[in-house]
Design a protein around this motif. Structure first.
Motif, PDB file in Angstrom:
ATOM      1  N   MET A  33       0.814  -1.207   0.000  1.00 41.84           N
ATOM      2  CA  MET A  33       0.000   0.000   0.000  1.00 41.84           C
ATOM      3  C   MET A  33       0.857   1.270   0.000  1.00 41.84           C
ATOM      4  N   SER A  34       2.171   1.115   0.057  1.00 41.18           N
ATOM      5  CA  SER A  34       3.051   2.277  -0.083  1.00 41.18           C
ATOM      6  C   SER A  34       3.017   2.801  -1.514  1.00 41.18           C
ATOM      7  N   CYS A  35       2.797   1.903  -2.463  1.00 43.84           N
ATOM      8  CA  CYS A  35       2.788   2.284  -3.882  1.00 43.84           C
ATOM      9  C   CYS A  35       1.434   2.112  -4.554  1.00 43.84           C
ATOM     10  N   HIS A  36       0.523   1.384  -3.915  1.00 48.25           N
ATOM     11  CA  HIS A  36      -0.780   1.095  -4.518  1.00 48.25           C
ATOM     12  C   HIS A  36      -1.905   1.449  -3.557  1.00 48.25           C
ATOM     13  N   ALA A  37      -3.066   1.720  -4.114  1.00 51.88           N
ATOM     14  CA  ALA A  37      -4.306   1.889  -3.363  1.00 51.88           C
ATOM     15  C   ALA A  37      -5.387   1.124  -4.111  1.00 51.88           C
ATOM     16  N   VAL A  38      -6.487   0.894  -3.461  1.00 52.68           N
ATOM     17  CA  VAL A  38      -7.568   0.137  -4.091  1.00 52.68           C
ATOM     18  C   VAL A  38      -8.153   0.891  -5.276  1.00 52.68           C
ATOM     19  N   ASP A  39      -8.424   2.167  -5.110  1.00 52.38           N
ATOM     20  CA  ASP A  39      -9.189   2.874  -6.134  1.00 52.38           C
ATOM     21  C   ASP A  39      -8.546   4.151  -6.680  1.00 52.38           C
ATOM     22  N   LYS A  40      -7.243   4.340  -6.423  1.00 57.38           N
ATOM     23  CA  LYS A  40      -6.572   5.507  -7.009  1.00 57.38           C
ATOM     24  C   LYS A  40      -5.103   5.182  -7.242  1.00 57.38           C
ATOM     25  N   TYR A  47      -5.494  -0.887  -7.613  1.00 54.03           N
ATOM     26  CA  TYR A  47      -5.794  -2.313  -7.747  1.00 54.03           C
ATOM     27  C   TYR A  47      -7.013  -2.557  -8.634  1.00 54.03           C
ATOM     28  N   LYS A  48      -7.991  -1.675  -8.584  1.00 54.66           N
ATOM     29  CA  LYS A  48      -9.172  -1.839  -9.448  1.00 54.66           C
ATOM     30  C   LYS A  48      -8.785  -1.718 -10.919  1.00 54.66           C
ATOM     31  N   GLU A  49      -7.816  -0.877 -11.230  1.00 53.97           N
ATOM     32  CA  GLU A  49      -7.338  -0.753 -12.613  1.00 53.97           C
ATOM     33  C   GLU A  49      -6.585  -2.019 -13.039  1.00 53.97           C
ATOM     34  N   VAL A  50      -5.834  -2.593 -12.124  1.00 59.29           N
ATOM     35  CA  VAL A  50      -5.134  -3.845 -12.415  1.00 59.29           C
ATOM     36  C   VAL A  50      -6.160  -4.935 -12.718  1.00 59.29           C
ATOM     37  N   ALA A  51      -7.180  -5.041 -11.867  1.00 59.86           N
ATOM     38  CA  ALA A  51      -8.229  -6.046 -12.073  1.00 59.86           C
ATOM     39  C   ALA A  51      -8.911  -5.852 -13.421  1.00 59.86           C
ATOM     40  N   LYS A  52      -9.173  -4.603 -13.766  1.00 65.03           N
ATOM     41  CA  LYS A  52      -9.830  -4.284 -15.038  1.00 65.03           C
ATOM     42  C   LYS A  52      -8.939  -4.663 -16.223  1.00 65.03           C
TER      43      LYS A  52
END
Length: 103
Positions: A33-40, A47-52
């Motif tokens: 979570m230092s480099c990623h967030a769920v929705d931004k 992470y939502k963009e990765v899933a998409k």
């Protein structure tokens, strides 16, 4: 049979939030979570963009597990994702499955 199926569905649905909480806690503990967030976007993609991006790809899980364990470069732009040597294969799978479950 129908009652058993309903009970199984209810049990699975009840465990889904626990799975997400466990995976989110794991992501925090492994510094994801230092480099990623769920929705931004932070440093890396949401992470939502990765899933998409990986939705429907047969080898998505394997590709992403490899990226977590070994790092990646050029998939999301010029900033590379470093390997995370503190994540086991099983933990990488748990994290990736959580990410791919996002809508």
């Amino acid at each position: 049979m129908k009652a058993a199926l309903i009970a199984l569905t209810v049990a699975f649905a009840a465990s889904a939030p626990a799975f997400a909480q466990d995976a989110a806690a794991l992501a925090k503990s492994k510094n994801c979570m230092s480099c990623h967030a769920v929705d931004k976007k932070v440093v890396g993609p949401a992470y939502k963009e990765v899933a998409k991006k990986f939705a429907g790809q047969k080898d998505a899980e394997a590709q992403l597990i490899k990226a977590v364990l070994e790092g990646s470069k050029g998939v999301w732009g010029p900033i590379p994702m470093p390997a995370n040597k503190n994540v086991s294969q099983a933990e990488a799978k748990q994290l990736v499955d959580w990410i791919l479950s996002m809508k």
